[in-house]
Scaffold this active site. Structure first.
Site, mmCIF file in Angstrom:
data_model
loop_
_atom_site.group_PDB
_atom_site.id
_atom_site.type_symbol
_atom_site.label_atom_id
_atom_site.label_comp_id
_atom_site.label_asym_id
_atom_site.label_seq_id
_atom_site.Cartn_x
_atom_site.Cartn_y
_atom_site.Cartn_z
ATOM 1 N N LYS A 1 0.807 -1.233 0.000
ATOM 2 C CA LYS A 1 0.000 0.000 0.000
ATOM 3 C C LYS A 1 0.841 1.285 0.000
ATOM 4 O O LYS A 1 0.417 2.296 -0.549
ATOM 5 C CB LYS A 1 -0.944 0.021 1.208
ATOM 6 C CG LYS A 1 -2.109 -0.943 1.086
ATOM 7 C CD LYS A 1 -3.064 -0.766 2.254
ATOM 8 C CE LYS A 1 -4.265 -1.680 2.114
ATOM 9 N NZ LYS A 1 -5.287 -1.430 3.117
ATOM 10 N N ASP B 1 -10.059 3.258 2.081
ATOM 11 C CA ASP B 1 -10.287 2.554 3.357
ATOM 12 C C ASP B 1 -11.015 3.437 4.379
ATOM 13 O O ASP B 1 -12.028 3.041 4.952
ATOM 14 C CB ASP B 1 -8.953 2.099 3.961
ATOM 15 C CG ASP B 1 -8.418 0.835 3.295
ATOM 16 O OD1 ASP B 1 -9.216 0.048 2.776
ATOM 17 O OD2 ASP B 1 -7.188 0.657 3.307
HETATM 18 P P1 NAP Z 1 -1.255 -2.194 11.876
HETATM 19 O O1 NAP Z 1 -0.837 -1.028 11.062
HETATM 20 O O2 NAP Z 1 -0.322 -3.338 12.067
HETATM 21 O O3 NAP Z 1 -1.664 -1.621 13.337
HETATM 22 C C1 NAP Z 1 -2.004 -2.508 14.382
HETATM 23 C C2 NAP Z 1 -2.505 -1.725 15.601
HETATM 24 O O4 NAP Z 1 -2.933 -2.677 16.594
HETATM 25 C C3 NAP Z 1 -1.421 -0.876 16.255
HETATM 26 O O5 NAP Z 1 -2.003 0.293 16.780
HETATM 27 C C4 NAP Z 1 -0.926 -1.784 17.395
HETATM 28 O O6 NAP Z 1 -0.354 -1.074 18.478
HETATM 29 C C5 NAP Z 1 -2.216 -2.429 17.815
HETATM 30 N N1 NAP Z 1 -2.000 -3.699 18.499
HETATM 31 C C6 NAP Z 1 -1.559 -4.849 17.967
HETATM 32 N N2 NAP Z 1 -1.496 -5.810 18.916
HETATM 33 C C7 NAP Z 1 -1.909 -5.230 20.080
HETATM 34 C C8 NAP Z 1 -2.074 -5.702 21.416
HETATM 35 N N3 NAP Z 1 -1.801 -6.966 21.739
HETATM 36 N N4 NAP Z 1 -2.553 -4.841 22.333
HETATM 37 C C9 NAP Z 1 -2.840 -3.571 22.021
HETATM 38 N N5 NAP Z 1 -2.709 -3.052 20.765
HETATM 39 C C10 NAP Z 1 -2.242 -3.882 19.814
HETATM 40 O O7 NAP Z 1 -2.599 -2.864 11.320
HETATM 41 P P2 NAP Z 1 -3.784 -2.126 10.496
HETATM 42 O O8 NAP Z 1 -3.534 -2.285 9.047
HETATM 43 O O9 NAP Z 1 -3.999 -0.786 11.075
HETATM 44 O O10 NAP Z 1 -5.025 -3.096 10.845
HETATM 45 C C11 NAP Z 1 -5.588 -3.115 12.137
HETATM 46 C C12 NAP Z 1 -6.851 -3.968 12.177
HETATM 47 O O11 NAP Z 1 -7.829 -3.418 11.320
HETATM 48 C C13 NAP Z 1 -6.660 -5.424 11.742
HETATM 49 O O12 NAP Z 1 -7.395 -6.244 12.595
HETATM 50 C C14 NAP Z 1 -7.250 -5.467 10.361
HETATM 51 O O13 NAP Z 1 -7.785 -6.732 10.038
HETATM 52 C C15 NAP Z 1 -8.365 -4.436 10.492
HETATM 53 N N6 NAP Z 1 -8.727 -3.847 9.185
HETATM 54 C C16 NAP Z 1 -9.982 -4.046 8.717
HETATM 55 C C17 NAP Z 1 -10.349 -3.511 7.490
HETATM 56 C C18 NAP Z 1 -11.735 -3.726 6.961
HETATM 57 O O14 NAP Z 1 -11.963 -3.542 5.755
HETATM 58 N N7 NAP Z 1 -12.696 -4.054 7.810
HETATM 59 C C19 NAP Z 1 -9.419 -2.776 6.736
HETATM 60 C C20 NAP Z 1 -8.125 -2.563 7.259
HETATM 61 C C21 NAP Z 1 -7.797 -3.124 8.492
HETATM 62 P P3 NAP Z 1 1.227 -0.712 18.525
HETATM 63 O O15 NAP Z 1 1.391 0.553 17.716
HETATM 64 O O16 NAP Z 1 1.517 -0.516 19.956
HETATM 65 O O17 NAP Z 1 1.952 -1.887 17.916
#
Ligand code: NAP
Length: 288
Positions: A78, A114
């Site tokens: 991305k 998104d």
């Molecule tokens: P990302 O960039 O990897 O960010 C992950 C986030 O989760 C960070 O803020 C991280 O905190 C936090 N995190 C991870 N493990 C944690 C834990 N054990 N305790 C507390 N916080 C934790 O991922 P992303 O792309 O933003 O995606 C995040 C979520 O959104 C995923 O579940 C994904 O499937 C979902 N999503 C859904 C859609 C949809 O179309 N519905 C689209 C995009 C994403 P730190 O900064 O401290 O690591």
């Protein structure tokens, strides 16, 4: 319905679409978009494209050469795809990532649907007016960035970003500075903001399959009537949403975000209103 030609090389033919990622076999986008094309009576195909990072530049050039009308871009491309495009829409520039490419006769423009997809889902399914709302966003990753950017357009009263890594919450809040108050705090300090919020949005991956027991916050902090939204759509109802519903909150899952980010992309490619109910049902059928 008369047959419309979307082939962008001027050669006629059916519309060609796809999604680039690594891995890509798990993607539900092909099923969702094929159902949409069929419903709209548009002949064409939407295919999964397994592109490894070393071949990304060639893959983008292939979009031009093969006459794809457009592609979606997913993990891990991305951000990396941006330098290979001819233009970047404001949505891509403000988020710093591209999930949709539109090919206009060889000129490739990158968009990010998104965040706007999430907001369209939240508004159409649960909260038509976000003006003046107090919002807490849990997490400060890629998805949070797009969502906060899109939420700011709705003129909420304030957005508090609460993240496990406090620095990232503060950085995102700083980057989103606008007429709306945006603050970054540590996740463990979110109790007061959560209890005062109208809407709480989980953008962390906590609670996603296979770790179904995970919750990003203690549910006793929630109040009846609050909106609790979770980006996760696998499972469709996370533990957080189940607990919130039990308390009397109104809940909103992540499937709608996935459908509407795709709906915007399809609308950019075809100029036609996306059949969102059919797209949603195609994924539900696929998830069983
Ligand atoms: P990302 O960039 O990897 O960010 C992950 C986030 O989760 C960070 O803020 C991280 O905190 C936090 N995190 C991870 N493990 C944690 C834990 N054990 N305790 C507390 N916080 C934790 O991922 P992303 O792309 O933003 O995606 C995040 C979520 O959104 C995923 O579940 C994904 O499937 C979902 N999503 C859904 C859609 C949809 O179309 N519905 C689209 C995009 C994403 P730190 O900064 O401290 O690591």
């Amino acid at each position: 319905m008369s047959k419309t030609h979307y082939n962008v090389n001027g050669l006629g033919g059916d519309i060609l679409l796809g999604v680039m990622g690594d891995p890509i076999a798990h993607s539900k986008s092909p099923v969702m978009h094929m159902a949409a094309l069929q419903a709209l009576g548009i002949p064409g195909a939407y295919v999964p494209l397994h592109i490894v990072p070393e071949r990304l530049a060639e893959a983008v050039q292939a979009v031009r050469v093969l006459g794809f009308r457009g592609v979606n871009v997913t993990i891990p491309h991305k951000v990396a795809v941006m330098p290979y495009l001819d233009k970047l829409d404001a949505s891509a520039l403000s988020v710093g990532a591209v999930n949709t490419i539109v090919n206009d006769s060889g000129v490739l423009t990158g968009y990010n649907t998104d965040g706007i997809g999430y907001v369209r889902s939240l508004k159409s399914e649960l909260a038509p007016d976000l003006n003046g709302a107090r919002i807490v966003v849990l997490g400060a990753g890629g998805a949070a960035r797009g969502i906060v950017t899109a939420l700011l357009q709705e003129r909420p009263e304030q957005i508090v970003i609460a993240n496990r890594t406090k620095d990232k919450a503060e950085e995102l809040a700083e980057a989103c500075r606008s007429a709306v108050t945006v603050t970054g705090i540590a996740l463990e300090q979110a109790a007061e903001a959560v209890s005062q919020a109208d809407i709480i949005i989980n953008t962390t991956s906590v609670g996603m399959a296979p770790h179904l027991d995970g919750m990003p916050l203690e549910p006793s902090l929630l109040r009846p009537g609050q909106i609790v939204s979770d980006l996760i759509y696998n499972p469709l109802n996370t533990r957080l949403l189940k607990e919130a519903e039990r308390i009397g909150c109104r809940i909103h899952g992540g499937l709608g975000m996935f459908v509407y980010q795709g709906a915007y992309a399809l609308e950019y490619w075809t100029g036609q209103a996306a059949p969102v109910d059919i797209m949603r049902q195609a994924i539900l059928d696929c998830l069983g």
